[in-house]
Design a protein around this motif. Structure first.
Motif, mmCIF file in Angstrom:
data_model
loop_
_atom_site.group_PDB
_atom_site.id
_atom_site.type_symbol
_atom_site.label_atom_id
_atom_site.label_comp_id
_atom_site.label_asym_id
_atom_site.label_seq_id
_atom_site.Cartn_x
_atom_site.Cartn_y
_atom_site.Cartn_z
ATOM 1 N N GLU A 14 0.981 -1.250 0.123
ATOM 2 C CA GLU A 14 0.069 -0.092 -0.047
ATOM 3 C C GLU A 14 0.838 1.268 -0.008
ATOM 4 O OE1 GLU A 14 -3.280 0.058 -0.658
ATOM 5 O OE2 GLU A 14 -3.029 -2.024 -0.826
ATOM 6 N N GLY A 15 2.152 1.187 0.023
ATOM 7 C CA GLY A 15 3.004 2.330 -0.126
ATOM 8 C C GLY A 15 3.096 2.763 -1.412
ATOM 9 N N SER A 16 3.961 4.030 -1.747
ATOM 10 C CA SER A 16 3.960 4.472 -3.036
ATOM 11 C C SER A 16 5.572 4.668 -3.391
ATOM 12 C CB SER A 16 3.665 5.860 -3.012
ATOM 13 O OG SER A 16 2.055 5.782 -2.741
ATOM 14 N N ARG A 18 8.162 6.575 -6.684
ATOM 15 C CA ARG A 18 8.318 7.363 -7.877
ATOM 16 C C ARG A 18 9.515 6.940 -8.330
ATOM 17 N NH1 ARG A 18 8.596 13.691 -9.378
ATOM 18 N NH2 ARG A 18 10.555 13.326 -8.548
ATOM 19 N N ARG A 66 -3.653 2.720 -10.246
ATOM 20 C CA ARG A 66 -2.547 2.665 -9.395
ATOM 21 C C ARG A 66 -1.251 3.276 -9.733
ATOM 22 N NH1 ARG A 66 -0.499 -1.877 -7.332
ATOM 23 N NH2 ARG A 66 -0.690 -3.037 -9.190
ATOM 24 N N PHE A 67 -0.921 3.228 -11.061
ATOM 25 C CA PHE A 67 0.226 3.706 -11.441
ATOM 26 C C PHE A 67 0.147 4.892 -12.437
ATOM 27 C CE2 PHE A 67 3.216 -0.279 -11.233
ATOM 28 C CZ PHE A 67 2.850 -0.442 -9.937
ATOM 29 N N ARG A 81 5.033 7.051 -11.481
ATOM 30 C CA ARG A 81 4.276 7.386 -10.084
ATOM 31 C C ARG A 81 3.564 5.995 -9.858
ATOM 32 N NH1 ARG A 81 5.321 9.485 -5.116
ATOM 33 N NH2 ARG A 81 3.296 9.183 -3.727
ATOM 34 N N MET A 82 3.890 5.101 -8.357
ATOM 35 C CA MET A 82 3.351 3.972 -7.961
ATOM 36 C C MET A 82 2.663 3.905 -6.817
ATOM 37 S SD MET A 82 6.426 1.442 -9.703
ATOM 38 C CE MET A 82 7.531 1.731 -8.449
ATOM 39 N N ASN A 83 1.419 4.106 -6.905
ATOM 40 C CA ASN A 83 0.674 4.136 -5.658
ATOM 41 C C ASN A 83 0.304 2.592 -5.453
ATOM 42 O OD1 ASN A 83 1.068 6.781 -5.654
ATOM 43 N ND2 ASN A 83 -0.592 7.044 -6.803
ATOM 44 N N SER A 84 -0.290 2.667 -3.994
ATOM 45 C CA SER A 84 -0.891 1.232 -3.566
ATOM 46 C C SER A 84 -0.339 -0.135 -3.978
ATOM 47 C CB SER A 84 -2.418 1.146 -4.242
ATOM 48 O OG SER A 84 -3.184 2.242 -3.789
ATOM 49 N N LEU A 85 0.922 0.304 -3.765
ATOM 50 C CA LEU A 85 1.760 -1.249 -4.158
ATOM 51 C C LEU A 85 1.458 -2.330 -3.547
ATOM 52 C CD1 LEU A 85 5.343 0.872 -4.460
ATOM 53 C CD2 LEU A 85 4.302 -0.520 -6.380
#
Length: 121
Positions: A14-16, A18, A66-67, A81-85
């Motif tokens: 759930e982390g991010s 870039r 997410r990205f 940018r990658m979110n909700s990993l």
């Protein structure tokens, strides 16, 4: 021609993160740029791509929503940018340059060496 990725690392679920893709010796401005990834024991797969102008983007279904891929041609840099990993996002991420936006690794003209992204608690 050299593409250089940066920004990888270890992140919790759930982390991010870039990722950045920059170029040495040439300008990215005239190329479509894509991100691909390769997990251990798996084939390299398409993640996201952006046209040279930034006007068109494309994403793998697994990362849609997410990205986010973007570019700053003034800085000769493309971002992912990658979110909700998720743990399944763990892979080496490669920057790729090609004349036209492509999802197909065989159509890529230039590759970076990759940056490792590990998603784990």
């Amino acid at each position: 021609v050299q593409l250089v990725e940066s920004g990888g690392g270890l992140v919790q679920p759930e982390g991010s993160l870039r990722l950045c893709c920059s170029a040495s010796g040439f300008t990215l401005n005239y190329y479509a740029i894509g991100w691909f990834r390769q997990a251990p024991g798996k084939e390299r797969e398409f993640v996201a791509a952006i046209s040279w102008s930034g006007g068109s983007t494309d994403y793998a279904d697994s990362v849609k929503g997410r990205f986010l891929i973007s570019r700053d041609n003034a800085k000769n840099t493309v971002y992912l940018r990658m979110n909700s990993l998720k743990p399944e996002d763990t892979a080496v991420y490669y920057c790729a340059a090609s004349p036209l936006l492509t999802k197909i690794a065989q159509n890529v003209g230039y590759w970076g060496k990759g940056t490792l992204v590990t998603v784990s608690s």
